[in-house]
Structure formats: C-alpha cells, structure tokens
Scaffold this motif. Structure first.
Motif, PDB file in Angstrom:
ATOM      1  N   ASN A  11     -36.200  18.464  83.496  1.00  0.00           N
ATOM      2  CA  ASN A  11     -35.611  19.815  83.774  1.00  0.00           C
ATOM      3  C   ASN A  11     -35.651  20.622  85.116  1.00  0.00           C
ATOM      4  O   ASN A  11     -35.719  21.677  85.201  1.00  0.00           O
ATOM      5  CB  ASN A  11     -36.000  20.851  82.417  1.00  0.00           C
ATOM      6  N   SER A  65     -39.448  27.990  76.773  1.00  0.00           N
ATOM      7  CA  SER A  65     -39.857  26.794  76.562  1.00  0.00           C
ATOM      8  C   SER A  65     -39.504  25.759  77.416  1.00  0.00           C
ATOM      9  O   SER A  65     -40.518  24.755  77.854  1.00  0.00           O
ATOM     10  CB  SER A  65     -39.525  26.426  75.171  1.00  0.00           C
ATOM     11  N   ALA A  66     -38.302  25.689  77.915  1.00  0.00           N
ATOM     12  CA  ALA A  66     -37.669  24.790  78.706  1.00  0.00           C
ATOM     13  C   ALA A  66     -38.674  24.801  80.084  1.00  0.00           C
ATOM     14  O   ALA A  66     -38.894  23.964  80.931  1.00  0.00           O
ATOM     15  CB  ALA A  66     -36.295  24.809  79.138  1.00  0.00           C
ATOM     16  N   SER A 119     -35.327  29.374  76.316  1.00  0.00           N
ATOM     17  CA  SER A 119     -35.305  29.054  78.001  1.00  0.00           C
ATOM     18  C   SER A 119     -36.757  28.984  78.609  1.00  0.00           C
ATOM     19  O   SER A 119     -37.159  28.086  79.098  1.00  0.00           O
ATOM     20  CB  SER A 119     -34.670  30.287  78.684  1.00  0.00           C
ATOM     21  N   ASN A 156     -25.918  20.320  82.756  1.00  0.00           N
ATOM     22  CA  ASN A 156     -26.789  19.016  82.607  1.00  0.00           C
ATOM     23  C   ASN A 156     -26.729  18.294  83.458  1.00  0.00           C
ATOM     24  O   ASN A 156     -27.792  17.582  83.861  1.00  0.00           O
ATOM     25  CB  ASN A 156     -26.413  18.686  81.215  1.00  0.00           C
ATOM     26  N   SER A 187     -41.145  22.145  82.111  1.00  0.00           N
ATOM     27  CA  SER A 187     -41.065  21.724  83.437  1.00  0.00           C
ATOM     28  C   SER A 187     -42.391  21.985  84.150  1.00  0.00           C
ATOM     29  O   SER A 187     -42.951  21.113  85.035  1.00  0.00           O
ATOM     30  CB  SER A 187     -40.191  22.516  84.170  1.00  0.00           C
ATOM     31  N   TRP A 198     -33.653  29.839  87.221  1.00  0.00           N
ATOM     32  CA  TRP A 198     -33.986  30.607  86.077  1.00  0.00           C
ATOM     33  C   TRP A 198     -33.921  32.049  86.417  1.00  0.00           C
ATOM     34  O   TRP A 198     -33.763  32.940  85.561  1.00  0.00           O
ATOM     35  CB  TRP A 198     -35.236  30.108  85.422  1.00  0.00           C
TER      36      TRP A 198
END
Length: 224
Positions: free
Chosen positions: A12, A49-50, A47, A5, A54, A33
């Motif tokens: 993100n 969705s994150a 993941s 984090n 972004s 990623w």
C-alpha cells in the motif's frame, strides 16, 4: 484508494510512476492520505487501517525500510524525506510517534536542523511551548528558502506543503495556528514562481504523469 490501485504496491505504498518502485514511497503515501483528509474532511477506519499496515511494513524488525519486500530484508537507506512521511502517516492514523527517532536510524545520523525541529514538534510534548518561537523561527526560515527557489525545484516545496499541513493537525493550538500562518506566507511566496494556484503547478511538475493520486488530490483541494 480503489480508484488508484495501479499506483500502489503490495504494501500500500505509493510511487512516482505506475508499476515502478521509487525511493520515497512512504513520503508519497503520506501525501496521498493527507490530500484525502483535506478533501473529505476525515479518514475512515478502513483508511486508517490501510495506513497502519503500511507503517508496520516500513518499520519491520526495528529497521526503517522504504521498499519492504517478501524476504523482509531491510534497506539501510531510509531518507529524511521518508522519515517525514512516516511521522505524517502516524499522525494520520492516530498512532503515537513517541518511539520514532529524531537524530539516528538505520545506523546513520541525520542532523539537519529543519528535520530535527519538525520531528521534535511532532512529539507533542507540553514542554514545546517553552521553545516554540525559536523552533518555528528555524522551520520558517528553511521553508522560505525552499519556497523561493526556481520553478523547476519542487520536491522541497511538496515537503513543506506536507509539513505545514500535518502540523496544522497538532494538538497544540499555538503550533496549529503558527503552522497555518507559516503556510500562508509560504504560499504567497510560491505564487511568485508558480502563479495564482502554485500547488497545482508544483505537483504537476513533481508528479508528471496524469492521474497520479497526489496530483489529483492537490487539484481537488485547490481547483483545476
């Protein structure tokens, strides 16, 4: 991502150092990623969705912004490295790249043959088979040049690791296979400058801080 984090900003996006914005956040985020995918074998819906969030921040209001802020004021300088990262992020999140630019964005032309070929291949059109060998010839020549440079020059080598591994995910088996073979050749060349596990050396030079998420991900892939 919860273990890292401190490395990510509010959008993100990942940077070179904790708590410091850097120009190529979209690229570094894609590299992170991609290491997750290669290490775990899949990306979860959370993941993806994150990644999608972004992408929405980066592409706000028709501009491409490497450092989205609270005022949503676009930064006109969105480098070709970041566009490469954006293409990769879309691929990782199963988002179409059909509307992403190839030649011009943010009122600036980007005409490097290497990037034009990569973006074109990422479009995944059936017509690509007609131009496949010439396109790969351009891409491989550029990759071999970059991978043969002195040890201290690492940014281009990280980009080629990203490009080839993303193209290995291509729907076209020919493009996927050629990308895998191209990276195999590049990795052999990298060993001349960087030893038996070249990407571990490359990533440790480029991301100097211990614990950087991309550095840790590469180490997991190739072994300490």
């Amino acid at each position: 991502m919860s273990d890292f984090n401190g490395w990510f900003d509010l959008n993100n996006l990942l940077h070179v150092r904790q708590g410091e914005y850097s120009e190529n956040g979209p690229l570094f985020t894609a590299e992170y990623w991609l290491t997750r995918l290669l290490n775990d074998g899949y990306l979860s819906d959370a993941s993806k969705s994150a990644i999608s969030l972004s992408i929405l921040q980066i592409c706000e209001d028709g501009w491409y912004n490497p450092q989205p802020n609270d005022n949503n004021e676009p930064d006109c300088h969105f480098s070709h490295d970041n566009m490469t990262g954006l293409y990769a992020l879309c691929k990782l999140a199963d988002i179409s790249v059909a509307d992403l630019p190839v030649l011009k964005w943010n009122n600036r032309w980007w005409l490097h043959p290497r990037d034009i070929v990569f973006y074109t291949l990422m479009k995944e059109g059936k017509w690509l088979d007609l131009l496949l060998l010439p396109l790969f010839g351009v891409l491989l020549l550029a990759a071999l040049h970059s991978c043969s440079t002195i040890r201290g020059r690492t940014s281009g080598k990280m980009l080629w690791w990203t490009r080839w591994n993303i193209l290995m995910l291509h729907k076209s088996k020919r493009i996927s296979t050629l990308s895998r073979l191209s990276w195999y050749v590049c990795e052999k060349l990298l060993k001349i400058r960087h030893g038996d596990k070249p990407m571990i050396d490359v990533v440790s030079i480029y991301f100097k801080e211990e614990g950087h998420p991309v550095r840790e991900g590469i180490r997991r892939i190739y072994g300490y």
